[in-house]
Scaffold this motif. Structure first.
Motif, PDB file in Angstrom:
ATOM      1  N   PRO A 105      -3.080   9.911   6.672  1.00  0.00           N
ATOM      2  CA  PRO A 105      -3.932   9.011   5.496  1.00  0.00           C
ATOM      3  C   PRO A 105      -3.537   9.606   4.725  1.00  0.00           C
ATOM      4  CG  PRO A 105      -5.492   9.504   7.046  1.00  0.00           C
ATOM      5  CD  PRO A 105      -4.369   9.844   7.846  1.00  0.00           C
ATOM      6  N   GLU A 106      -3.512  11.392   4.084  1.00  0.00           N
ATOM      7  CA  GLU A 106      -3.532  12.112   3.348  1.00  0.00           C
ATOM      8  C   GLU A 106      -1.937  12.298   2.595  1.00  0.00           C
ATOM      9  OE1 GLU A 106      -6.806  14.117   3.128  1.00  0.00           O
ATOM     10  OE2 GLU A 106      -7.181  12.274   3.610  1.00  0.00           O
ATOM     11  N   ALA A 107      -0.755  11.307   3.559  1.00  0.00           N
ATOM     12  CA  ALA A 107       0.278  12.200   2.885  1.00  0.00           C
ATOM     13  C   ALA A 107       0.771  11.352   1.362  1.00  0.00           C
ATOM     14  CB  ALA A 107       0.967  11.378   4.342  1.00  0.00           C
ATOM     15  N   ARG A 108       1.382  11.682   0.637  1.00  0.00           N
ATOM     16  CA  ARG A 108       1.670  11.735  -0.468  1.00  0.00           C
ATOM     17  C   ARG A 108       3.297  12.548  -0.834  1.00  0.00           C
ATOM     18  NH1 ARG A 108      -1.393   8.944   0.790  1.00  0.00           N
ATOM     19  NH2 ARG A 108      -3.303   8.005  -0.107  1.00  0.00           N
ATOM     20  N   PRO A 109       3.663  12.125  -0.294  1.00  0.00           N
ATOM     21  CA  PRO A 109       5.674  12.665  -0.907  1.00  0.00           C
ATOM     22  C   PRO A 109       5.984  12.904  -2.265  1.00  0.00           C
ATOM     23  CG  PRO A 109       5.410  10.719   0.911  1.00  0.00           C
ATOM     24  CD  PRO A 109       4.545  11.019   0.974  1.00  0.00           C
ATOM     25  N   ALA A 110       6.907  13.878  -2.630  1.00  0.00           N
ATOM     26  CA  ALA A 110       6.533  13.529  -3.471  1.00  0.00           C
ATOM     27  C   ALA A 110       8.823  13.264  -3.484  1.00  0.00           C
ATOM     28  CB  ALA A 110       7.124  14.688  -4.730  1.00  0.00           C
ATOM     29  N   GLY A 117       7.102  23.904  -2.666  1.00  0.00           N
ATOM     30  CA  GLY A 117       6.034  23.340  -3.475  1.00  0.00           C
ATOM     31  C   GLY A 117       6.444  21.897  -3.651  1.00  0.00           C
ATOM     32  N   VAL A 118       7.178  21.258  -3.092  1.00  0.00           N
ATOM     33  CA  VAL A 118       7.860  19.866  -2.671  1.00  0.00           C
ATOM     34  C   VAL A 118       7.306  18.705  -1.675  1.00  0.00           C
ATOM     35  CG1 VAL A 118       8.571  17.944  -3.147  1.00  0.00           C
ATOM     36  CG2 VAL A 118       9.290  19.825  -4.303  1.00  0.00           C
ATOM     37  N   GLU A 119       6.048  18.059  -1.283  1.00  0.00           N
ATOM     38  CA  GLU A 119       5.229  17.594  -0.574  1.00  0.00           C
ATOM     39  C   GLU A 119       6.980  16.242  -0.030  1.00  0.00           C
ATOM     40  OE1 GLU A 119       1.670  16.242  -0.178  1.00  0.00           O
ATOM     41  OE2 GLU A 119       1.836  14.783   1.152  1.00  0.00           O
ATOM     42  N   THR A 120       7.395  16.734   1.648  1.00  0.00           N
ATOM     43  CA  THR A 120       8.762  15.733   1.534  1.00  0.00           C
ATOM     44  C   THR A 120       8.320  15.295   2.546  1.00  0.00           C
ATOM     45  OG1 THR A 120       9.373  17.385   0.336  1.00  0.00           O
ATOM     46  CG2 THR A 120      10.586  16.693   1.771  1.00  0.00           C
ATOM     47  N   PHE A 121       9.095  14.461   3.256  1.00  0.00           N
ATOM     48  CA  PHE A 121       9.055  13.218   4.564  1.00  0.00           C
ATOM     49  C   PHE A 121       9.913  13.446   4.702  1.00  0.00           C
ATOM     50  CE2 PHE A 121       6.162   9.121   4.943  1.00  0.00           C
ATOM     51  CZ  PHE A 121       4.834  10.580   5.133  1.00  0.00           C
ATOM     52  N   ALA A 146       6.741   8.968  -3.684  1.00  0.00           N
ATOM     53  CA  ALA A 146       7.823   9.222  -3.781  1.00  0.00           C
ATOM     54  C   ALA A 146       8.650   8.340  -4.447  1.00  0.00           C
ATOM     55  CB  ALA A 146       9.106   9.824  -2.230  1.00  0.00           C
ATOM     56  N   SER A 147       9.151   9.890  -5.784  1.00  0.00           N
ATOM     57  CA  SER A 147       9.907   9.137  -6.566  1.00  0.00           C
ATOM     58  C   SER A 147      11.385   9.839  -6.750  1.00  0.00           C
ATOM     59  CB  SER A 147       9.256   9.826  -8.051  1.00  0.00           C
ATOM     60  OG  SER A 147       9.215  11.555  -7.896  1.00  0.00           O
ATOM     61  N   SER A 148      12.033  10.535  -5.692  1.00  0.00           N
ATOM     62  CA  SER A 148      13.472  11.032  -4.846  1.00  0.00           C
ATOM     63  C   SER A 148      13.367  10.926  -3.899  1.00  0.00           C
ATOM     64  CB  SER A 148      13.144  12.921  -5.283  1.00  0.00           C
ATOM     65  OG  SER A 148      12.626  12.347  -6.979  1.00  0.00           O
ATOM     66  N   LEU A 149      15.007  10.223  -3.905  1.00  0.00           N
ATOM     67  CA  LEU A 149      15.085  10.177  -2.176  1.00  0.00           C
ATOM     68  C   LEU A 149      16.694  10.935  -2.207  1.00  0.00           C
ATOM     69  CD1 LEU A 149      15.262   8.927   0.310  1.00  0.00           C
ATOM     70  CD2 LEU A 149      16.523   7.105  -0.586  1.00  0.00           C
ATOM     71  N   PHE A 150      16.488  11.866  -1.186  1.00  0.00           N
ATOM     72  CA  PHE A 150      18.001  13.121  -1.063  1.00  0.00           C
ATOM     73  C   PHE A 150      18.390  12.670   0.499  1.00  0.00           C
ATOM     74  CE2 PHE A 150      20.385  17.073  -0.526  1.00  0.00           C
ATOM     75  CZ  PHE A 150      20.600  17.248  -1.389  1.00  0.00           C
ATOM     76  N   LEU A 151      19.664  12.421  -0.342  1.00  0.00           N
ATOM     77  CA  LEU A 151      20.935  11.420   1.183  1.00  0.00           C
ATOM     78  C   LEU A 151      21.981  12.086   2.007  1.00  0.00           C
ATOM     79  CD1 LEU A 151      20.603   7.940  -0.180  1.00  0.00           C
ATOM     80  CD2 LEU A 151      19.259   8.426   1.597  1.00  0.00           C
ATOM     81  N   THR A 152      21.712  12.838   3.340  1.00  0.00           N
ATOM     82  CA  THR A 152      22.834  13.460   3.442  1.00  0.00           C
ATOM     83  C   THR A 152      23.746  12.679   4.587  1.00  0.00           C
ATOM     84  OG1 THR A 152      21.178  14.890   4.914  1.00  0.00           O
ATOM     85  CG2 THR A 152      21.864  15.444   2.950  1.00  0.00           C
ATOM     86  N   ASN A 153      24.958  13.274   5.057  1.00  0.00           N
ATOM     87  CA  ASN A 153      25.550  12.635   5.734  1.00  0.00           C
ATOM     88  C   ASN A 153      27.103  13.533   6.153  1.00  0.00           C
ATOM     89  OD1 ASN A 153      28.223  12.043   3.996  1.00  0.00           O
ATOM     90  ND2 ASN A 153      26.608  10.708   2.646  1.00  0.00           N
ATOM     91  N   ALA A 154      27.933  13.138   6.780  1.00  0.00           N
ATOM     92  CA  ALA A 154      28.884  14.076   7.904  1.00  0.00           C
ATOM     93  C   ALA A 154      29.963  12.751   7.108  1.00  0.00           C
ATOM     94  CB  ALA A 154      28.751  14.295   9.248  1.00  0.00           C
TER      95      ALA A 154
END
Ligand code: HPA
Length: 277
Positions: free
Chosen positions: A20-25, A74-78, A107-115
């Motif tokens: 319940p406390e999770a607030r990812p940026a 310092g960035v809360e992350t999922f 969250a305001s940013s999404l970072f995607l990775t791939n091969a």
């Protein structure tokens, strides 16, 4: 095959109930070969994808299938270790769940990775490529269906899909670490077959630099919903016909493992910049 809003909401509820406390940026989706990025994050808590309705397990080797509530710089992350793919035949909803969880929890940013396979003939296996733009050759679009305003406007603008300031920060991070980095256009097909040499030749003519089977649906959704999007490809092999050798998933994992220290260093240098919002 449109997004199943009920399943997306159930997924949100389950994670919000457990944490319940999770607030990812920010949120990070680890593609093939990117799992060990988890080593540079401080993991607060972890859950299996099986605990999230609709997400399920990836079934793809090298995709762990776990969500961590984590922190870096310092960035809360999922941190999503493992991604679902369109070629699994399960539609768009499991692919959309990480984006929905990130956005619905703030969250305001999404970072995607791939091969990805290198189409640009100046690329080498093991290079990293910032995605500057994409060609969507997947069969369809995750926003097809009746309009749901929670995913933004009916006709989302995509002129700056891969956020220019995040791309600049990534280039700066690579520079700080003393690593060279490519920047180019990513094309995605459904897979699971790799491409033919004729297809690769055609995509080069169209302006593609690298090819894969993911990332575009999540990028489309997050951009439409107003999130900042960044994507980074590990060129795990030269695409069909560029290399004389047959392609294999094993090669993807092996090359990514060699590139991992560079991937980790760049992400570690870049991540604090996400705190700027
Ligand atoms: N083609 C498609 N997807 C890929 C490739 C490729 O060559 N390499 C890694 N993912």
């Amino acid at each position: 095959m449109s997004l199943d809003a009920k399943t997306l909401n159930q997924a949100h509820r389950s994670v919000a109930d457990i944490w319940p406390e999770a607030r990812p940026a920010a949120a990070l989706v680890c593609g093939s070969g990117w799992n060990d990025l988890g080593q540079i994050f401080n993991l607060r808590e972890t859950m299996s994808y099986d605990q999230i309705p609709g997400l399920g397990s990836t079934g793809v080797e090298g995709h762990a299938g776990q969500l961590s509530w984590a922190e870096l710089g310092g960035v809360e992350t999922f941190l999503f270790q493992g991604r679902r793919h369109f070629y699994e035949g399960v539609g768009w909803t499991p692919i959309a769940i990480p984006v929905h969880l990130a956005k619905s929890l703030g969250a305001s940013s999404l970072f995607l990775t791939n091969a990805a396979g290198g189409i640009n003939e100046s690329y080498a296996a093991g290079d990293l490529m910032i995605v500057s733009d994409h060609l969507n050759f997947m069969p369809g679009n995750p926003l097809i269906g009746s309009h749901d305003a929670s995913w933004g406007p009916r006709f989302p603008d995509q002129s700056n899909l891969y956020d220019a300031s995040l791309r600049a920060s990534l280039r700066e991070a690579a520079d700080t670490c003393g690593h060279s980095i490519q920047e180019g256009v990513y094309v995605a097909l459904s897979g699971p077959t790799f491409e033919t040499p004729a297809e690769i030749k055609a995509f080069r003519t169209l302006g593609a630099d690298a090819v894969g089977m993911s990332t575009i649906p999540e990028a489309i959704l997050a951009n439409a919903a107003g999130m900042r999007v960044a994507a980074l490809s590990c060129i795990s092999n030269l695409a069909a016909g560029v290399s004389p050798d047959p392609l294999s998933h094993e090669e993807v994992a092996e090359t990514a493992a060699v590139a991992m220290p560079r991937m980790q260093a760049i992400i570690e240098a870049f991540w604090p910049t996400l705190a700027k919002g």
